[in-house]
Design a protein around this motif. Structure first.
Motif, PDB file in Angstrom:
ATOM      1  N   LYS A 668     -31.379 -19.544  -2.442  1.00 26.30           N
ATOM      2  CA  LYS A 668     -32.917 -18.514  -2.206  1.00 26.30           C
ATOM      3  C   LYS A 668     -34.058 -19.307  -2.602  1.00 26.30           C
ATOM      4  CE  LYS A 668     -31.989 -14.357  -3.537  1.00 26.30           C
ATOM      5  NZ  LYS A 668     -32.214 -12.719  -4.181  1.00 26.30           N
ATOM      6  N   GLN A 669     -34.328 -20.311  -3.656  1.00 29.37           N
ATOM      7  CA  GLN A 669     -35.452 -20.574  -3.652  1.00 29.37           C
ATOM      8  C   GLN A 669     -35.755 -21.777  -2.855  1.00 29.37           C
ATOM      9  OE1 GLN A 669     -34.686 -22.743  -7.863  1.00 29.37           O
ATOM     10  NE2 GLN A 669     -32.925 -24.040  -6.959  1.00 29.37           N
ATOM     11  N   LYS A 673     -39.300 -21.272  -0.803  1.00 28.72           N
ATOM     12  CA  LYS A 673     -40.882 -21.917  -0.780  1.00 28.72           C
ATOM     13  C   LYS A 673     -40.895 -22.504   0.758  1.00 28.72           C
ATOM     14  CE  LYS A 673     -41.962 -27.217  -1.536  1.00 28.72           C
ATOM     15  NZ  LYS A 673     -41.431 -28.108  -2.013  1.00 28.72           N
ATOM     16  N   CYS A 693     -43.044 -14.317 -12.732  1.00 27.26           N
ATOM     17  CA  CYS A 693     -41.891 -14.503 -11.654  1.00 27.26           C
ATOM     18  C   CYS A 693     -41.788 -12.749 -12.118  1.00 27.26           C
ATOM     19  CB  CYS A 693     -40.873 -15.030 -11.698  1.00 27.26           C
ATOM     20  SG  CYS A 693     -41.372 -16.336 -10.317  1.00 27.26           S
ATOM     21  N   ASP A 698     -35.655 -16.372 -14.351  1.00 27.77           N
ATOM     22  CA  ASP A 698     -36.817 -17.643 -14.190  1.00 27.77           C
ATOM     23  C   ASP A 698     -36.813 -18.900 -14.796  1.00 27.77           C
ATOM     24  OD1 ASP A 698     -38.483 -15.435 -13.492  1.00 27.77           O
ATOM     25  OD2 ASP A 698     -40.467 -15.001 -15.133  1.00 27.77           O
ATOM     26  N   ILE A 701     -34.687 -20.571 -12.142  1.00 24.47           N
ATOM     27  CA  ILE A 701     -35.498 -21.398 -10.825  1.00 24.47           C
ATOM     28  C   ILE A 701     -35.921 -22.743 -11.492  1.00 24.47           C
ATOM     29  CG2 ILE A 701     -37.766 -21.136  -9.648  1.00 24.47           C
ATOM     30  CD1 ILE A 701     -37.828 -18.027 -10.435  1.00 24.47           C
ATOM     31  N   TYR A 705     -39.899 -24.830  -7.725  1.00 23.68           N
ATOM     32  CA  TYR A 705     -39.467 -23.711  -6.509  1.00 23.68           C
ATOM     33  C   TYR A 705     -40.817 -22.517  -6.972  1.00 23.68           C
ATOM     34  CZ  TYR A 705     -36.056 -26.418  -4.049  1.00 23.68           C
ATOM     35  OH  TYR A 705     -35.470 -27.516  -3.334  1.00 23.68           O
ATOM     36  N   TYR A 706     -41.277 -22.685  -8.618  1.00 22.74           N
ATOM     37  CA  TYR A 706     -40.954 -21.526  -9.190  1.00 22.74           C
ATOM     38  C   TYR A 706     -41.965 -21.527  -8.813  1.00 22.74           C
ATOM     39  CZ  TYR A 706     -42.020 -18.465 -13.366  1.00 22.74           C
ATOM     40  OH  TYR A 706     -41.653 -17.302 -14.267  1.00 22.74           O
ATOM     41  N   VAL A 709     -41.897 -18.984  -5.338  1.00 27.13           N
ATOM     42  CA  VAL A 709     -40.905 -17.914  -5.789  1.00 27.13           C
ATOM     43  C   VAL A 709     -41.834 -16.667  -6.126  1.00 27.13           C
ATOM     44  CG1 VAL A 709     -39.270 -16.689  -7.152  1.00 27.13           C
ATOM     45  CG2 VAL A 709     -39.029 -18.636  -5.908  1.00 27.13           C
ATOM     46  N   PRO A 728     -31.584 -17.323  -7.780  1.00 25.57           N
ATOM     47  CA  PRO A 728     -32.786 -18.443  -7.285  1.00 25.57           C
ATOM     48  C   PRO A 728     -31.403 -19.775  -6.390  1.00 25.57           C
ATOM     49  CG  PRO A 728     -32.650 -19.354  -9.849  1.00 25.57           C
ATOM     50  CD  PRO A 728     -32.038 -17.342  -9.502  1.00 25.57           C
ATOM     51  N   THR A 729     -29.807 -20.350  -6.984  1.00 30.01           N
ATOM     52  CA  THR A 729     -29.688 -21.411  -6.266  1.00 30.01           C
ATOM     53  C   THR A 729     -28.265 -20.571  -5.538  1.00 30.01           C
ATOM     54  OG1 THR A 729     -28.011 -21.394  -8.298  1.00 30.01           O
ATOM     55  CG2 THR A 729     -29.730 -22.637  -8.017  1.00 30.01           C
TER      56      THR A 729
END
Length: 750
Positions: A668-669, A673, A693, A698, A701, A705-706, A709, A728-729
């Motif tokens: 997802k992250q 991006k 975010c 958080d 992440i 990538y933060y 996102v 995120p993963t």
């Protein structure tokens, strides 16, 4: 219809004749009428400069048009243009409604019977706004059908739906295409296309390339498809030749073999068996005049100059010839046409890497030669010669040359006298070959003459053009097989016996495919004629008629007309028309086996009722389908798969620095991006630690990538923006990817 045409202007008529047969009006010699009142109260004003009948016709046309289409309420201004039946085309009306501030235009083109051929609804204010993609093709198809029924009711029942495509990222429309069908047989020359907004179902454009009132021949087929193919076989030669393809990394080229027909168009009359090789017929009753073929003078632009740094490096290469030596190669060459008054000469050196051979750099002297004298109009002395040449700075070989040539008006009495004894085509060919061999005999010996055509026109005698030279083409051959991408070409002046044009294109690094085990031309034809595109159709033969009248004070009075004659034929409309000489399979432009695209009307078999069914179908309708019957919505999507889909939707996705090349699943992250990069918001994501975010996870992440996102959350790409956790993963499924790509598309500016 009669018009006056100057002598020597027949070519202009021919060119116009080729343009005006399209369905878009030609804006020339139009009589304009303007209605100042709102469209709801049209009353055509009398105008002393226009005929009353024309005004009456306009009133009738407006009334009929408004029965068929709805004029936008804000388009209260109106004007019209009228185009008479010139050059064989019927009468046309161009009606324009537009808004007070001129930002919204509604244009209708029709004939004198109010048959509409073109509609365009252009709202510039609306185009500046972001419009979503809301509808599928199958949801807008009924809108297109209903529009045809209303606008051209007599046509409905004579059209067949062909396909629909998403035609533009910027105009956000699907285009629906229909072809005329008579007696169950298609007529590809008559089509209707309709563009409908995917945002609001409104028709934005309509185009009917249609001949109204045409008498269609009956379906009286007396020649079978097999009989027609035998007739075609006698007229078509399958030619074995080389084409060029690039390696996947774009660094090397190779020449691959194909069979292709000698004649791309050939048709057989389904009733009489007559063979046609053209769909344009010219009938001219004049005995003295003939169509003039105008050959445009071409000139090579100066090669770009090198920077100081590049020139400094070049100076270190002592093997390069000097500027003076390069100029001497040109001005002292006995074969080249060089005017005695050419005195001003400039030269610049350029260097560049060769395609397909990046380790080699070619250096070229670009030389311009001109006559610096000021023209003297008082003595009718205005001709000033010019020439341009390029010379290989390593070998001294002349790579190209182009010189101006005089016409009869610019010649001296002595030159005119000499022109009476011009050289023959064969003599000019020997001169050209001698020059080409003097520059590169090894390469020229591997060519074969492919074309000979008359070159420039230097005079007219009794309105018949007199050509002053010949242009020769020589194609490269390998084992006797032509390779058109490599060639020598140029022209010889038959008056002076000098070369005034010379060019070549030669790839020393090309690799040729061996012709060993290639099939015979007869086998190739049998494979070719079985391909899709050889079929029974109605087609239009255009007959141009020019009847020349008397001479009126140096002008010729002509009568010109154009007639359209439909005929039922078997036609070779095969595209692509190349096949492999080893397998007989149809090949595309890149040399790969041609695979027709899966029709968009075919639904995937594994998405019915799926959460992301609509997004997957939208993706397909926008041209980003997979070409397969199954989409596999629950499978994890890999980087390569996502990249393949995205490239069909976004130009930004083709950037090398953001391309996804992994065969592993995308997280997802990673997709967050990638989406932000596609949208062009990268500069915001790299502004530092300024984003939050607000997800419960958080901390999970990745640092890189933060910010991406955070921007994706603000754009609601992964939900409604109210989700507590982001995960995120977590891997992205193909269905999720389709949904997110649609959201990215609707978030981008169009």
């Amino acid at each position: 219809m009669v018009f006056i045409m100057k002598r020597k202007s027949f070519i202009a008529l021919m060119l116009v004749g080729g343009i005006i047969i399209t369905s878009i009006p030609v804006h020339a010699n139009a009589m304009s009428t303007v209605v100042a009142e709102a469209v709801t109260k049209e009353s055509v004003q009398n105008n002393s400069t226009e005929d009353t009948k024309l005004q009456e016709n306009l009133t009738k046309i407006i009334t009929e048009i408004k029965k068929k289409v709805t004029i936008p309420t804000d388009c209260t201004k109106f004007e019209s243009n009228y185009y008479g039946a010139e050059y064989g085309k019927g009468t046309q009306w161009n009606l324009n409604w537009y808004s007070e501030k001129g930002s919204h235009y509604f244009n209708v083109v029709c004939d004198d019977n109010a048959n509409i051929t073109y509609i365009n609804d252009r709202d510039y204010d609306k185009n500046d706004k972001q419009e979503p993609i809301n509808y599928l093709i199958k949801e807008l198809r009924p809108v297109a059908d209903a529009f045809i029924k209303k606008v051209v009711p007599d046509v409905w029942g004579h059209v067949t739906f062909q396909n629909a495509t998403y035609v533009g990222y910027y105009n956000n429309c699907y285009q629906f295409e229909y072809v005329r069908t008579e007696n169950g047989i298609v007529m590809p020359d008559n089509t209707i296309t309709i563009q409908i907004s995917t945002a609001d179902k409104k028709v934005k454009q309509y185009n009917a390339n249609w001949l109204f009132g045409l008498s269609i021949p009956s379906k009286d087929v007396k020649i079978s498809k097999e009989q027609a193919s035998q007739k075609i076989k006698k007229q078509v030669t399958m030619e074995l030749k080389y084409l060029t393809k690039w390696s996947e990394d774009g660094k090397t080229r190779s020449a691959y073999l194909v069979y292709a027909p000698s004649n791309n168009y050939i048709a057989v009359d389904a009733k009489t068996g007559e063979v046609y090789t053209s769909r344009e017929q010219w009938i001219e009753t004049s005995k003295n005049d003939s169509a003039v073929q105008d050959t445009a003078n071409e000139s090579n632009a100066d090669a770009p100059s090198l920077t100081k740094e590049e020139l400094a490096q070049i100076k270190e290469l002592k093997s390069l010839i000097t500027k003076e030596q390069a100029i001497e190669k040109v001005v002292k060459n006995k074969y080249l046409l060089m005017d005695a008054n050419i005195k001003a000469i400039t030269a610049s050196l350029s260097g560049y890497r060769l395609y397909g051979n990046e380790n080699e750099k070619q250096y070229v002297w670009s030389i311009s030669l001109t006559d610096p004298r000021v023209p003297d109009d008082s003595k009718n002395d205005y001709y000033r010669a010019s020439a341009h040449a390029t010379v290989d700075a390593k070998t001294g070989e002349i790579l190209s040359y182009r010189s101006s040539v005089k016409n009869a008006d610019q010649m001296t009495p002595e030159e005119l006298e000499k022109a009476k004894t011009k050289l023959s085509k064969e003599e000019c060919a020997k001169i050209y070959e001698a020059f080409a061999k003097s520059q590169n005999e090894k390469q020229f010996s591997n060519t074969k003459q492919s074309s000979v055509t008359p070159d420039y026109i230097y005079d007219y005698i009794k309105e018949i053009p007199v050509y002053g030279g010949y242009t020769f083409g020589y194609q490269r051959v390998n084992e006797g097989i032509p390779y058109a991408d490599n060639y020598f070409s140029g022209s010889v002046d038959s008056i002076s016996g000098k070369v005034f044009d010379y060019r070549k294109n030669w790839d020393t690094a090309i690799k040729f495919e061996s012709p060993k085990n290639a099939m015979t031309p007869e086998q190739a034809f049998n494979a070719y004629i079985k391909l899709e595109g050889y079929e029974l159709v109605y087609e239009i033969n255009t007959v141009h008629k020019l009847v020349k009248g008397g001479d009126i004070n140096g002008y010729i009075e002509n009568s010109y007309s154009m007639d359209y004659q439909p005929r039922l034929v078997y036609r070779t409309n095969i595209n692509p028309n190349t096949i492999s000489p080893f397998t007989g399979k149809q090949l595309d432009w890149s040399g790969k086996v041609y695979a027709p695209e899966l029709k968009k009307s075919v639904d995937y078999t594994d998405i019915k009722g799926h959460k992301y069914e609509r997004s997957i179908l939208l993706l397909r309708d926008l041209g980003a389908g997979t070409g397969e019957l199954k989409f596999r919505p629950n499978d994890v999507i890999t980087g390569k798969e996502l990249q393949s889909l995205a490239e069909k939707l976004f130009y930004e996705a083709t950037r090398d620095d953001i391309k996804l090349k992994s065969s592993s699943g995308i997280t997802k992250q990673q997709l967050a991006k990638y989406s932000v990069q596609i949208l062009g918001y990268e500069k915001f994501a790299t502004m530092g630690d300024i984003f939050r975010c607000g997800y419960t996870d958080d901390a999970k992440i990745g640092k890189d990538y933060y910010n991406y996102v955070a921007i994706a959350k603000a754009l609601k790409l992964f939900g409604n923006g109210q989700e507590k956790a982001f995960q995120p993963t977590a891997k992205i499924t193909r269905g999720e990817a389709a949904d997110i790509l649609i959201k990215v598309l609707n978030s981008s500016s169009r």
